[in-house]
Write a protein that holds these residues in place. Structure first.
Motif, PDB file in Angstrom:
ATOM      1  N   ALA A 354     -37.076   6.895  59.234  1.00  0.00           N
ATOM      2  CA  ALA A 354     -35.633   6.705  59.358  1.00  0.00           C
ATOM      3  C   ALA A 354     -35.261   7.124  60.775  1.00  0.00           C
ATOM      4  O   ALA A 354     -35.497   8.268  61.169  1.00  0.00           O
ATOM      5  N   ASN A 355     -34.715   6.180  61.556  1.00  0.00           N
ATOM      6  CA  ASN A 355     -34.400   6.425  62.963  1.00  0.00           C
ATOM      7  C   ASN A 355     -32.899   6.308  63.197  1.00  0.00           C
ATOM      8  O   ASN A 355     -32.283   5.321  62.771  1.00  0.00           O
ATOM      9  N   GLY A 356     -32.328   7.308  63.863  1.00  0.00           N
ATOM     10  CA  GLY A 356     -30.904   7.231  64.151  1.00  0.00           C
ATOM     11  C   GLY A 356     -30.362   8.548  64.633  1.00  0.00           C
ATOM     12  O   GLY A 356     -31.092   9.539  64.755  1.00  0.00           O
ATOM     13  N   PRO A 357     -29.079   8.617  64.927  1.00  0.00           N
ATOM     14  CA  PRO A 357     -28.478   9.833  65.474  1.00  0.00           C
ATOM     15  C   PRO A 357     -28.202  10.880  64.388  1.00  0.00           C
ATOM     16  O   PRO A 357     -27.700  10.564  63.311  1.00  0.00           O
ATOM     17  N   LEU A 358     -28.554  12.115  64.708  1.00  0.00           N
ATOM     18  CA  LEU A 358     -28.166  13.276  63.901  1.00  0.00           C
ATOM     19  C   LEU A 358     -27.052  13.983  64.653  1.00  0.00           C
ATOM     20  O   LEU A 358     -27.238  14.374  65.815  1.00  0.00           O
ATOM     21  N   THR A 359     -25.911  14.140  64.011  1.00  0.00           N
ATOM     22  CA  THR A 359     -24.757  14.766  64.656  1.00  0.00           C
ATOM     23  C   THR A 359     -24.513  16.134  64.038  1.00  0.00           C
ATOM     24  O   THR A 359     -24.250  16.261  62.845  1.00  0.00           O
ATOM     25  N   ILE A 360     -24.638  17.162  64.881  1.00  0.00           N
ATOM     26  CA  ILE A 360     -24.339  18.538  64.489  1.00  0.00           C
ATOM     27  C   ILE A 360     -23.408  19.105  65.546  1.00  0.00           C
ATOM     28  O   ILE A 360     -23.618  18.899  66.737  1.00  0.00           O
ATOM     29  N   ARG A 361     -22.385  19.832  65.088  1.00  0.00           N
ATOM     30  CA  ARG A 361     -21.342  20.299  65.998  1.00  0.00           C
ATOM     31  C   ARG A 361     -20.759  19.078  66.732  1.00  0.00           C
ATOM     32  O   ARG A 361     -20.335  18.125  66.098  1.00  0.00           O
TER      33      ARG A 361
END
Length: 422
Positions: A354-361
């Motif tokens: 699974a490829n994609g952006p991880l958004t934290i803060r």
């Protein structure tokens, strides 16, 4: 001076145990107090992530725990010595109320000197976190599992019993000063070094009544303290509950990976992270997250679907550092209550990704999550893991030393899902 007690005075061994215990207690108390004050500061929104503050807090906790273990063993030896020999008599046994109070306080002290360090030690052994005991015999205890529930139970008991020890100690000191200043008798002097010949106490007998009263006090204190602690915790939990995720939003956020999905419905699952603090692995889990999954098995390597995961940050349980992780220099859960991963599912030659952006803060970073997938009819089992750098998400910027907090954070996902009905 004899090594053993007599009916009129304490021997040199009992005196040594007494004053060594006093020294250890008056060392442990300030260490614990200042360590807790720093821990509260680290967990507050005002904490700037200072590595020096974290290291100093860990050192104080380690010293406190080490001294506490010493208190435990010294107290055990002191009790064994006391019951193996003669007990000096009270100088005023005819004053029944005062005699009972003195005996009860002694039993409270003996019980506290064992129970306080033991509950703290069990809390330490059950907790996944930092601040080790400074000794070569390991950090675990037999029959004590790594368990947040066990740690919480004995941590609360330790806090309650600390106050019991403090009260018993205050009463003990007050009684000794009363005998020395007001009564002007030899009660205090016969515990001092080189005190000389002491007067002979009147004939008397000892019963188990004071021990029974002390036991009843312990039970009452633990019962009332536990009740008040639970009430305070419920109030705090209600006050800290995020308004974003109220019951009317249940279509968006459910518990532990249960959600309204397109294509597949998650039945069970865990979303876990592993950090390394002070050289020790600390594992945690998010209890509240959702996954929207759209997946169709392709006949050959290539696109296979999409996944959209929303994670409720305050639902993270991370051992003894849970509150610290919510702070402004880390997840800053008050400002950023959710994280999100939006991935394209791809079948590769060897498995799936699974490829994609991880958004934290306020940071979105592309990641790849390799995973294994087992399909059996309309049921799928998925296991995946990856590693991210916390600094990429502005987490713990104030802690740049990997010896204190490693940069790498492991992410593990496990779930079972069933194909949604058309």
């Amino acid at each position: 001076m004899s090594a053993r007690n007599s009916f009129s005075e304490y021997g040199s061994v009992a005196k040594t145990f007494h004053w060594l215990t006093a020294l250890l207690i008056f060392t442990a108390f300030p260490l614990g107090y200042f360590a807790n004050e720093l821990a509260h500061y680290i967990q507050s929104p005002d904490f700037d992530g200072s590595q020096d503050t974290i290291s100093r807090t860990a050192l104080l906790f380690s010293l406190h725990k080490t001294v506490g273990v010493a208190v435990f063993f010294v107290a055990l030896l002191r009790i064994l010595w006391a019951i193996s020999g003669e007990k000096p008599g009270l100088l005023h046994p005819d004053n029944k109320l005062e005699a009972l109070a003195a005996e009860v306080v002694h039993w409270m002290l003996y019980g506290s000197l064992v129970a306080v360090p033991l509950t703290g030690w069990i809390h330490h052994a059950a907790t996944t976190g930092f601040a080790p005991i400074f000794w070569p015999f390991g950090q675990s205890l037999p029959f004590v599992p790594k368990s947040e529930e066990v740690a919480h139970l004995f941590g609360d008991a330790h806090e309650i019993l600390v106050w019991t020890l403090a009260a018993s100690l205050a009463l003990h000191i007050a009684g000794a000063l009363k005998h020395h200043v007001i009564d002007q008798d030899s009660t205090l002097r016969r515990m001092l070094p080189g005190s000389g010949k002491m007067p002979q106490p009147p004939a008397q007998t000892h019963s188990l009544r004071p021990a029974s009263v002390a036991l009843a006090v312990f039970v009452a204190v633990l019962t009332v303290g536990t009740f008040l602690g639970e009430a305070e915790e419920h109030e705090r939990a209600a006050a800290d509950a995020p308004d974003t995720f109220e019951s009317d939003n249940s279509a968006l956020v459910d518990t532990a990976g249960s959600a309204a999905l397109a294509g597949w419905q998650v039945q069970t699952g865990t979303l876990a992270i592993t950090i390394t603090q002070m050289g020790s692995a600390v594992e945690g889990q998010f209890s509240d997250w959702t996954a929207t999954i759209d997946f169709e098995e392709p006949s050959s390597p290539g696109p296979a679907g999409k996944v959209d995961v929303t994670i409720v940050i305050p639902s993270l349980s991370l051992g003894s550092v849970t509150d610290q992780a919510m702070g402004a220099d880390y997840f800053d859960s008050g400002t950023y209550p959710t994280a999100r991963f939006e991935g394209e599912i791809v079948k590769t030659e060897t498995g799936y990704e699974a490829n994609g952006p991880l958004t934290i803060r306020d940071q979105s970073v592309p990641i790849t999550l390799p995973f294994e997938l087992t399909l059996e009819g309309d049921q799928a089992t998925m296991n995946g893991s990856t590693t991210v750098n916390r600094l990429d998400f502005n987490i713990g910027q104030g802690t740049q030393d990997e010896g204190t907090l490693a940069f790498a954070v492991g992410i593990d996902v496990n779930l079972t899902a069933t194909r949604a009905a058309p």
